[in-house]
Design a protein around this motif. Structure first.
Motif, PDB file in Angstrom:
ATOM      1  N   ILE A 202      33.309   5.263  17.918  1.00 26.22           N
ATOM      2  CA  ILE A 202      34.370   4.835  18.845  1.00 26.22           C
ATOM      3  C   ILE A 202      35.740   5.248  18.323  1.00 26.22           C
ATOM      4  N   VAL A 203      35.971   5.035  17.024  1.00 23.79           N
ATOM      5  CA  VAL A 203      37.253   5.438  16.425  1.00 23.79           C
ATOM      6  C   VAL A 203      37.443   6.943  16.544  1.00 23.79           C
ATOM      7  N   PHE A 204      36.378   7.692  16.276  1.00 29.23           N
ATOM      8  CA  PHE A 204      36.449   9.147  16.359  1.00 29.23           C
ATOM      9  C   PHE A 204      36.808   9.610  17.765  1.00 29.23           C
ATOM     10  N   ILE A 205      36.102   9.096  18.785  1.00 29.34           N
ATOM     11  CA  ILE A 205      36.336   9.526  20.158  1.00 29.34           C
ATOM     12  C   ILE A 205      37.714   9.085  20.651  1.00 29.34           C
ATOM     13  N   ALA A 206      38.066   7.814  20.423  1.00 26.34           N
ATOM     14  CA  ALA A 206      39.343   7.288  20.922  1.00 26.34           C
ATOM     15  C   ALA A 206      40.533   8.018  20.291  1.00 26.34           C
ATOM     16  N   CYS A 207      40.491   8.176  18.983  1.00 26.53           N
ATOM     17  CA  CYS A 207      41.602   8.845  18.291  1.00 26.53           C
ATOM     18  C   CYS A 207      41.632  10.331  18.618  1.00 26.53           C
ATOM     19  N   SER A 208      40.463  10.920  18.836  1.00 26.67           N
ATOM     20  CA  SER A 208      40.402  12.327  19.218  1.00 26.67           C
ATOM     21  C   SER A 208      41.092  12.559  20.556  1.00 26.67           C
TER      22      SER A 208
ATOM     23  N   PHE B 171      41.478  20.098  26.322  1.00 29.68           N
ATOM     24  CA  PHE B 171      41.658  18.654  26.465  1.00 29.68           C
ATOM     25  C   PHE B 171      41.055  18.163  27.781  1.00 29.68           C
ATOM     26  N   LEU B 172      41.363  18.849  28.884  1.00 32.96           N
ATOM     27  CA  LEU B 172      40.834  18.457  30.189  1.00 32.96           C
ATOM     28  C   LEU B 172      39.308  18.571  30.217  1.00 32.96           C
ATOM     29  N   PHE B 173      38.786  19.634  29.619  1.00 34.35           N
ATOM     30  CA  PHE B 173      37.330  19.809  29.549  1.00 34.35           C
ATOM     31  C   PHE B 173      36.704  18.697  28.720  1.00 34.35           C
ATOM     32  N   ASN B 174      37.338  18.349  27.600  1.00 34.03           N
ATOM     33  CA  ASN B 174      36.825  17.305  26.721  1.00 34.03           C
ATOM     34  C   ASN B 174      36.802  15.955  27.423  1.00 34.03           C
ATOM     35  N   VAL B 175      37.878  15.634  28.155  1.00 37.04           N
ATOM     36  CA  VAL B 175      37.936  14.362  28.892  1.00 37.04           C
ATOM     37  C   VAL B 175      36.833  14.315  29.940  1.00 37.04           C
ATOM     38  N   SER B 176      36.625  15.423  30.655  1.00 40.40           N
ATOM     39  CA  SER B 176      35.582  15.476  31.678  1.00 40.40           C
ATOM     40  C   SER B 176      34.202  15.262  31.062  1.00 40.40           C
ATOM     41  N   CYS B 177      33.951  15.909  29.949  1.00 40.66           N
ATOM     42  CA  CYS B 177      32.654  15.767  29.292  1.00 40.66           C
ATOM     43  C   CYS B 177      32.450  14.351  28.754  1.00 40.66           C
ATOM     44  N   CYS B 178      33.513  13.725  28.245  1.00 44.08           N
ATOM     45  CA  CYS B 178      33.425  12.337  27.789  1.00 44.08           C
ATOM     46  C   CYS B 178      33.041  11.417  28.947  1.00 44.08           C
ATOM     47  N   ALA B 179      33.654  11.652  30.102  1.00 40.46           N
ATOM     48  CA  ALA B 179      33.362  10.830  31.278  1.00 40.46           C
ATOM     49  C   ALA B 179      31.908  11.000  31.715  1.00 40.46           C
ATOM     50  N   PHE B 180      31.425  12.235  31.760  1.00 31.97           N
ATOM     51  CA  PHE B 180      30.035  12.481  32.140  1.00 31.97           C
ATOM     52  C   PHE B 180      29.070  11.871  31.122  1.00 31.97           C
ATOM     53  N   ALA B 181      29.380  12.028  29.838  1.00 35.69           N
ATOM     54  CA  ALA B 181      28.512  11.480  28.795  1.00 35.69           C
ATOM     55  C   ALA B 181      28.443   9.959  28.907  1.00 35.69           C
ATOM     56  N   ALA B 182      29.577   9.307  29.117  1.00 35.54           N
ATOM     57  CA  ALA B 182      29.601   7.845  29.252  1.00 35.54           C
ATOM     58  C   ALA B 182      28.799   7.407  30.483  1.00 35.54           C
TER      59      ALA B 182
ATOM     60  N   ALA C 186      22.922  13.739  26.246  1.00 39.69           N
ATOM     61  CA  ALA C 186      22.949  14.514  25.003  1.00 39.69           C
ATOM     62  C   ALA C 186      23.683  15.842  25.203  1.00 39.69           C
ATOM     63  N   PHE C 187      23.430  16.499  26.339  1.00 42.46           N
ATOM     64  CA  PHE C 187      24.095  17.777  26.614  1.00 42.46           C
ATOM     65  C   PHE C 187      25.614  17.614  26.669  1.00 42.46           C
ATOM     66  N   PHE C 188      26.092  16.624  27.399  1.00 41.48           N
ATOM     67  CA  PHE C 188      27.545  16.423  27.502  1.00 41.48           C
ATOM     68  C   PHE C 188      28.132  15.922  26.176  1.00 41.48           C
ATOM     69  N   GLU C 189      27.324  15.231  25.387  1.00 35.82           N
ATOM     70  CA  GLU C 189      27.781  14.846  24.054  1.00 35.82           C
ATOM     71  C   GLU C 189      28.025  16.087  23.208  1.00 35.82           C
ATOM     72  N   TYR C 190      27.119  17.078  23.308  1.00 30.02           N
ATOM     73  CA  TYR C 190      27.333  18.340  22.601  1.00 30.02           C
ATOM     74  C   TYR C 190      28.648  18.981  23.045  1.00 30.02           C
TER      75      TYR C 190
END
Length: 254
Positions: free
Chosen positions: A147-153, A187-198, A217-221
């Protein structure tokens, strides 16, 4: 700029000089290659265990936490993260010094520069924590590290994009413009992938549908790969810089 951070080339005797481009590529390649090796190894030798889910539905890809929780993947991943963590802290300080020079007369951006430094250090620390405490050893500690890694990232990338937007409004070199564009896209791609993974993670836990955890797992990658690519943009930010290790001249030694 890193030269000034580590030593003064006019005062000190250089022992090692490394172009920052090589330094940046090597720093990112360590976790990238480590992760790829762990994923392939877990799928080849621990496929059943790595793809197992609590509700026992079909799953075809291991999550990152599962892929790095068994030997030898565990040791490969820990070695790569351990070796890459120290340079990451160094780069965080280098960026702070860079922003401090750019925004010396702008208090809001200067404060944001300090926040970026804190986020970068916390992100790297969270990554080290979730790496050295496997989910099979202490799940809650591993979870909080993640959680710290993702939030701070995400916060680090958001503020970084804003600071580079401010820089872009002034005169910038072609390399800095390219860096800003790729930072924003990643950044936009990362946010989108985080949303899909969640979304897929929550759906899997709620409905236990076949293949949903595979999508998670795919979106986590993709989240992790885009994070690595974002940090790789330092390639353009410090392209002409050298990392130097030096010794003090004889008269300066104590």
């Amino acid at each position: 700029m890193l030269q000034g951070l580590l030593s003064n080339p006019d005062r000190d005797r250089p022992l090692v000089r490394v172009p920052f481009t090589i330094f940046a590529v090597a720093t990112v390649l360590l976790p990238l290659m480590g992760l790829l090796v762990c994923l392939v190894t877990s799928m080849l030798y621990h496929y059943e265990d790595a793809t197992y889910t609590h509700c026992q539905v079909s799953n075809y890809l291991p999550s990152i936490s599962s892929a790095i929780s068994r030997a030898p993947e565990l040791y490969i991943w820990r070695s790569c993260i351990g070796l890459h963590s120290a340079p990451r802290y160094l780069v965080a300080v280098a960026y702070f010094n860079f922003y401090r020079c750019r925004f010396a007369a702008r208090l809001p951006e200067l404060l944001l520069s300090g926040l970026v430094l804190i986020c970068s250090v916390a992100e790297n620390t969270g990554l080290v924590l979730l790496t050295y405490v496997a989910s099979t050893e202490a799940y809650k500690v591993h979870k909080y590290g993640f959680i710290v890694f993702i939030a701070c990232s995400l916060l680090h990338m958001l503020i970084t994009c804003w600071l580079w937007y401010v820089i872009k409004r002034q005169y910038v070199s072609p390399e800095e413009k390219t860096s800003f564009l790729w930072k924003t896209r990643l950044f936009l791609f990362n946010v989108s992938c985080c949303a899909f993974a969640a979304y897929f993670f929550r759906r899997h836990n709620k409905y236990c549908e076949e293949g949903v955890y595979t999508l998670f797992a795919f979106f986590e990658y993709m989240v992790v790969f885009s994070n690595m690519a974002f940090h790789m943009t330092a390639f353009w930010d410090f392209g002409s810089t050298q990392v130097m290790v030096a010794t003090l001249p004889e008269e300066k030694r104590f």
